[in-house]
Design a protein around this motif. Structure first.
Motif, mmCIF file in Angstrom:
data_model
loop_
_atom_site.group_PDB
_atom_site.id
_atom_site.type_symbol
_atom_site.label_atom_id
_atom_site.label_comp_id
_atom_site.label_asym_id
_atom_site.label_seq_id
_atom_site.Cartn_x
_atom_site.Cartn_y
_atom_site.Cartn_z
ATOM 1 N N PRO A 132 -3.884 -8.086 -9.940
ATOM 2 C CA PRO A 132 -5.122 -7.559 -9.030
ATOM 3 C C PRO A 132 -4.846 -6.744 -7.911
ATOM 4 C CG PRO A 132 -5.077 -9.947 -9.784
ATOM 5 C CD PRO A 132 -3.673 -9.459 -9.935
ATOM 6 N N GLU A 133 -3.661 -7.208 -7.250
ATOM 7 C CA GLU A 133 -3.683 -6.441 -5.585
ATOM 8 C C GLU A 133 -3.240 -5.110 -6.284
ATOM 9 O OE1 GLU A 133 -2.503 -9.925 -2.788
ATOM 10 O OE2 GLU A 133 -1.394 -9.740 -4.428
ATOM 11 N N ASN A 153 -6.568 1.868 -7.220
ATOM 12 C CA ASN A 153 -7.848 2.579 -7.435
ATOM 13 C C ASN A 153 -8.526 3.145 -5.907
ATOM 14 O OD1 ASN A 153 -8.118 2.096 -10.102
ATOM 15 N ND2 ASN A 153 -9.006 -0.135 -9.795
ATOM 16 N N ALA A 154 -7.728 2.750 -4.974
ATOM 17 C CA ALA A 154 -8.045 3.258 -3.767
ATOM 18 C C ALA A 154 -7.852 4.763 -3.571
ATOM 19 C CB ALA A 154 -7.668 2.511 -2.569
ATOM 20 N N CYS A 185 -3.931 -3.210 -8.563
ATOM 21 C CA CYS A 185 -5.016 -2.482 -9.359
ATOM 22 C C CYS A 185 -5.989 -1.984 -8.057
ATOM 23 C CB CYS A 185 -5.748 -3.432 -10.242
ATOM 24 S SG CYS A 185 -5.079 -3.711 -11.774
ATOM 25 N N SER A 186 -6.472 -3.062 -7.308
ATOM 26 C CA SER A 186 -7.055 -2.530 -6.114
ATOM 27 C C SER A 186 -6.465 -1.531 -5.289
ATOM 28 C CB SER A 186 -7.437 -3.885 -5.056
ATOM 29 O OG SER A 186 -7.933 -3.635 -4.211
ATOM 30 N N ARG A 241 0.906 -1.244 0.103
ATOM 31 C CA ARG A 241 -0.143 0.080 -0.032
ATOM 32 C C ARG A 241 0.991 1.255 0.034
ATOM 33 N NH1 ARG A 241 -3.174 -3.162 3.453
ATOM 34 N NH2 ARG A 241 -2.352 -2.040 5.252
#
Length: 269
Positions: free
Chosen positions: A202-203, A209-210, A205-206, A172
């Motif tokens: 995918p992680e 997008n946050a 992207c997630s 993150r």
């Protein structure tokens, strides 16, 4: 009693401006305003306005044309070229290759990495490409090698997930830091390409997008697993920018030392 007095010469000191530096470069080449203007495709009065500061923010095309004209008389150094664009408020937008950035790291700068015996150290660029690593970094961060992208390693390598005990926190913070760095480069071409590459995870992207963004070089407390260590190893690592004249803002370095405490703070990207 001695008394400090202000020198009258200090009243003659002025801040550097685009116009004053342009005039210095022109005078140093014994060029008239008219000659520079004709060669650059502008009027002599426009050059006068630039030199006297009446036009503080010339267009990039104008500055490039002036640089080309000056360069034909006598080549500008990379420092002179960079300073002129900086004073015009125009960032250098060319995107360097990994090899070009590695060439910008001096031998002395590379030797500094080896001086951190027992601690991790290395250089990387704004895209996360690894430019140099010392032996400790290669040992403690297996699979992260020179010439490869650290973001791909972090999200695409199972080894990275095993090395970082707190992988989620590191991921993150890394993505939010990338978002902040991309904003500092303005309209560049490389961010879209990098996002296209990282979009396969995918992680990533997630997290992207946050929308979280950071500008700090500090990540959450992390722990590193070593194969021969009984417990996670802590590192205290500092990250800082390293100026390469041709490519300002592109080069960064990290330097870290081991700690007895198993929990430490570290930043890599």
């Amino acid at each position: 009693m001695n008394q400090l007095t202000r020198s009258r010469d200090s009243e003659l000191l002025t801040l550097p401006t685009f116009g004053s530096f342009l005039r210095w470069l022109r005078d140093d080449r014994r060029m008239s305003r008219e000659r520079l203007a004709v060669s650059a495709g502008v009027s002599a009065s426009y050059v006068t306005h630039l030199e006297w500061g009446d036009r503080d923010h010339p267009a990039r095309a104008v500055v490039e044309s002036l640089v080309d004209c000056l360069d034909r008389v006598r080549a500008l150094t990379t420092t002179e070229r960079r300073h002129l664009f900086d004073l015009a408020g125009l960032p250098i937008t060319s995107t360097p290759t990994v090899d070009q950035l590695r060439a910008g790291i001096s031998d002395d700068a590379l030797r500094i990495l080896d001086a951190h015996r027992g601690g991790v150290a290395g250089y990387f660029d704004a895209r996360g490409n690894i430019l140099a690593l010392n032996n400790a970094a290669q040992s403690m961060l297996p699979g992260l090698s020179v010439g490869e992208n650290g973001l791909h390693w972090l999200f695409g390598s199972e080894t990275a997930r095993q090395v970082f005990v707190d992988w989620d926190d590191i991921a993150r913070a890394t993505v939010s830091g990338l978002r902040g760095r991309i904003g500092t480069f303005g309209h560049a071409d490389w961010p879209e390409q990098l996002l296209d590459e990282l979009g396969v995870y995918p992680e990533f992207c997630s997290i992207w997008n946050a929308g979280e963004v950071t500008f700090t070089s500090e990540l959450p407390p992390i722990r590193l697993r070593e194969s021969d260590a009984a417990r996670p190893v802590g590192l205290t690592v500092q990250v800082f920018d390293v100026d390469v004249v041709d490519y300002p803002g592109w080069l960064r370095a990290f330097v870290g030392t081991r700690r007895d405490d198993p929990v430490a703070r570290m930043t890599i990207m």
